[in-house]
Scaffold this motif. Sequence first.
Motif, PDB file in Angstrom:
ATOM      1  N   LEU A   1       0.514  -1.406  -0.287  1.00  0.00           N
ATOM      2  CA  LEU A   1       0.211  -0.137   0.315  1.00  0.00           C
ATOM      3  C   LEU A   1       0.414   1.304  -0.272  1.00  0.00           C
ATOM      4  O   LEU A   1       1.522   0.945   0.099  1.00  0.00           O
ATOM      5  N   THR A   2       0.202   2.416  -0.181  1.00  0.00           N
ATOM      6  CA  THR A   2       0.789   3.281  -0.520  1.00  0.00           C
ATOM      7  C   THR A   2       0.089   4.419  -0.624  1.00  0.00           C
ATOM      8  O   THR A   2      -1.373   4.504  -0.775  1.00  0.00           O
ATOM      9  N   ASP A   3      -0.163   5.890   0.623  1.00  0.00           N
ATOM     10  CA  ASP A   3      -1.133   6.651   0.676  1.00  0.00           C
ATOM     11  C   ASP A   3      -0.546   7.464  -0.757  1.00  0.00           C
ATOM     12  O   ASP A   3      -1.473   8.744  -1.023  1.00  0.00           O
ATOM     13  N   GLU A   4       0.535   7.545  -1.685  1.00  0.00           N
ATOM     14  CA  GLU A   4       0.750   8.421  -2.411  1.00  0.00           C
ATOM     15  C   GLU A   4       0.545   8.294  -4.014  1.00  0.00           C
ATOM     16  O   GLU A   4       1.423   8.829  -4.815  1.00  0.00           O
ATOM     17  N   ALA A   5      -0.063   6.928  -4.260  1.00  0.00           N
ATOM     18  CA  ALA A   5      -0.447   6.576  -5.558  1.00  0.00           C
ATOM     19  C   ALA A   5      -2.031   6.528  -5.408  1.00  0.00           C
ATOM     20  O   ALA A   5      -3.143   5.985  -4.130  1.00  0.00           O
ATOM     21  N   VAL A   6      -3.199   6.004  -6.302  1.00  0.00           N
ATOM     22  CA  VAL A   6      -4.518   6.120  -6.240  1.00  0.00           C
ATOM     23  C   VAL A   6      -4.862   4.444  -6.710  1.00  0.00           C
ATOM     24  O   VAL A   6      -5.465   4.364  -5.220  1.00  0.00           O
TER      25      VAL A   6
ATOM     26  N   THR B   1       6.393   6.328   0.002  1.00  0.00           N
ATOM     27  CA  THR B   1       6.859   5.708   1.480  1.00  0.00           C
ATOM     28  C   THR B   1       5.909   4.325   1.167  1.00  0.00           C
ATOM     29  O   THR B   1       4.330   4.878   0.663  1.00  0.00           O
ATOM     30  N   PHE B   2       6.496   3.102   1.495  1.00  0.00           N
ATOM     31  CA  PHE B   2       5.063   1.313   0.902  1.00  0.00           C
ATOM     32  C   PHE B   2       4.887   1.258   2.334  1.00  0.00           C
ATOM     33  O   PHE B   2       6.478   1.033   3.289  1.00  0.00           O
ATOM     34  N   THR B   3       3.425   0.614   2.419  1.00  0.00           N
ATOM     35  CA  THR B   3       3.963   0.009   3.548  1.00  0.00           C
ATOM     36  C   THR B   3       3.632  -1.895   2.980  1.00  0.00           C
ATOM     37  O   THR B   3       2.809  -2.286   2.163  1.00  0.00           O
ATOM     38  N   PHE B   4       4.866  -2.948   3.516  1.00  0.00           N
ATOM     39  CA  PHE B   4       4.702  -3.965   3.004  1.00  0.00           C
ATOM     40  C   PHE B   4       3.865  -4.881   3.999  1.00  0.00           C
ATOM     41  O   PHE B   4       4.472  -4.933   5.033  1.00  0.00           O
ATOM     42  N   ILE B   5       2.891  -5.541   3.403  1.00  0.00           N
ATOM     43  CA  ILE B   5       2.047  -6.814   4.786  1.00  0.00           C
ATOM     44  C   ILE B   5       2.578  -7.563   4.127  1.00  0.00           C
ATOM     45  O   ILE B   5       1.440  -8.708   2.906  1.00  0.00           O
ATOM     46  N   PHE B   6       3.033  -8.484   5.545  1.00  0.00           N
ATOM     47  CA  PHE B   6       3.231 -10.212   4.615  1.00  0.00           C
ATOM     48  C   PHE B   6       2.164 -10.828   5.849  1.00  0.00           C
ATOM     49  O   PHE B   6       1.487 -10.339   6.573  1.00  0.00           O
ATOM     50  N   SER B   7       2.032 -12.834   5.482  1.00  0.00           N
ATOM     51  CA  SER B   7       0.665 -13.010   6.021  1.00  0.00           C
ATOM     52  C   SER B   7       0.857 -13.230   7.545  1.00  0.00           C
ATOM     53  O   SER B   7       0.204 -13.746   8.093  1.00  0.00           O
ATOM     54  N   ASN B   8       2.704 -13.305   7.950  1.00  0.00           N
ATOM     55  CA  ASN B   8       2.466 -13.019   9.836  1.00  0.00           C
ATOM     56  C   ASN B   8       2.593 -12.259  10.922  1.00  0.00           C
ATOM     57  O   ASN B   8       2.234 -11.767  11.506  1.00  0.00           O
TER      58      ASN B   8
ATOM     59  N   GLN C   1       3.125  -8.588  10.538  1.00  0.00           N
ATOM     60  CA  GLN C   1       4.074  -7.999  10.047  1.00  0.00           C
ATOM     61  C   GLN C   1       3.675  -6.841   8.998  1.00  0.00           C
ATOM     62  O   GLN C   1       3.347  -7.140   8.269  1.00  0.00           O
ATOM     63  N   ARG C   2       4.127  -5.139   9.270  1.00  0.00           N
ATOM     64  CA  ARG C   2       3.848  -4.687   8.305  1.00  0.00           C
ATOM     65  C   ARG C   2       5.040  -3.984   8.254  1.00  0.00           C
ATOM     66  O   ARG C   2       5.634  -2.819   8.927  1.00  0.00           O
ATOM     67  N   ILE C   3       5.629  -3.686   7.032  1.00  0.00           N
ATOM     68  CA  ILE C   3       7.342  -3.002   6.890  1.00  0.00           C
ATOM     69  C   ILE C   3       7.007  -1.597   5.969  1.00  0.00           C
ATOM     70  O   ILE C   3       6.385  -2.248   4.663  1.00  0.00           O
ATOM     71  N   LEU C   4       7.491  -0.920   6.740  1.00  0.00           N
ATOM     72  CA  LEU C   4       7.506   0.447   6.050  1.00  0.00           C
ATOM     73  C   LEU C   4       8.788   0.484   5.169  1.00  0.00           C
ATOM     74  O   LEU C   4      10.162   0.185   5.607  1.00  0.00           O
ATOM     75  N   ALA C   5       8.389   0.753   3.856  1.00  0.00           N
ATOM     76  CA  ALA C   5       9.960   1.112   3.213  1.00  0.00           C
ATOM     77  C   ALA C   5       9.923   2.302   1.962  1.00  0.00           C
ATOM     78  O   ALA C   5       9.795   2.417   1.479  1.00  0.00           O
ATOM     79  N   ASP C   6      10.433   2.958   1.834  1.00  0.00           N
ATOM     80  CA  ASP C   6      10.990   3.775   1.464  1.00  0.00           C
ATOM     81  C   ASP C   6      11.995   3.709  -0.389  1.00  0.00           C
ATOM     82  O   ASP C   6      12.263   2.588  -0.347  1.00  0.00           O
ATOM     83  N   ALA C   7      10.766   4.870  -1.462  1.00  0.00           N
ATOM     84  CA  ALA C   7      12.024   4.417  -2.765  1.00  0.00           C
ATOM     85  C   ALA C   7      11.549   5.613  -3.055  1.00  0.00           C
ATOM     86  O   ALA C   7      11.230   6.521  -2.611  1.00  0.00           O
TER      87      ALA C   7
END
Length: 157
Positions: free
Chosen positions: A62-67, A122-129, A131-137
Amino acid sequence: MLKARTLFTAAAMLAMLGACSDPPPLDVDGGFLRLNPNPNAPSAAYFTIHGGADDVVLRDVLTDEAVRVEIHESGTKNGVASMRPVKTVDVPAGATVKFEPGGKHLMLWSINPQALEDKKMTFTFIFSNGQRILADAIVQQPGADGEMAGMEDHSGH
């Protein structure tokens, strides 16, 4: 002889301690976003996921910075290049999963102009366990790296 045995024992103990250390945690890094030269077409983002102690599945990004954001995979079969959306991505324990040109990538539509100005998303990666990991591009302007080789062709989307 005793000295050699002591050194051998110390080395064996250090090796065992190294094997007992915790594995590196699940992580995401190396993000960059290549803007499409056509502002009406989607752009592509790339990352590297480093698997942690257990197998997990990437369920969403997910990201809040794209539709809209979608996970896609490109490939070639029988000499024909294709691209398709994928719902999930397996991340085996301790493995590295690359999102890179010509392979897995994120597609983004209608990017917020402020993100383009900030040159970072900034992106939020959502995993099956859970965990939500924020990562910048880092945002790359079209042709900014001197080449567009490997740029996904999203003009038809």
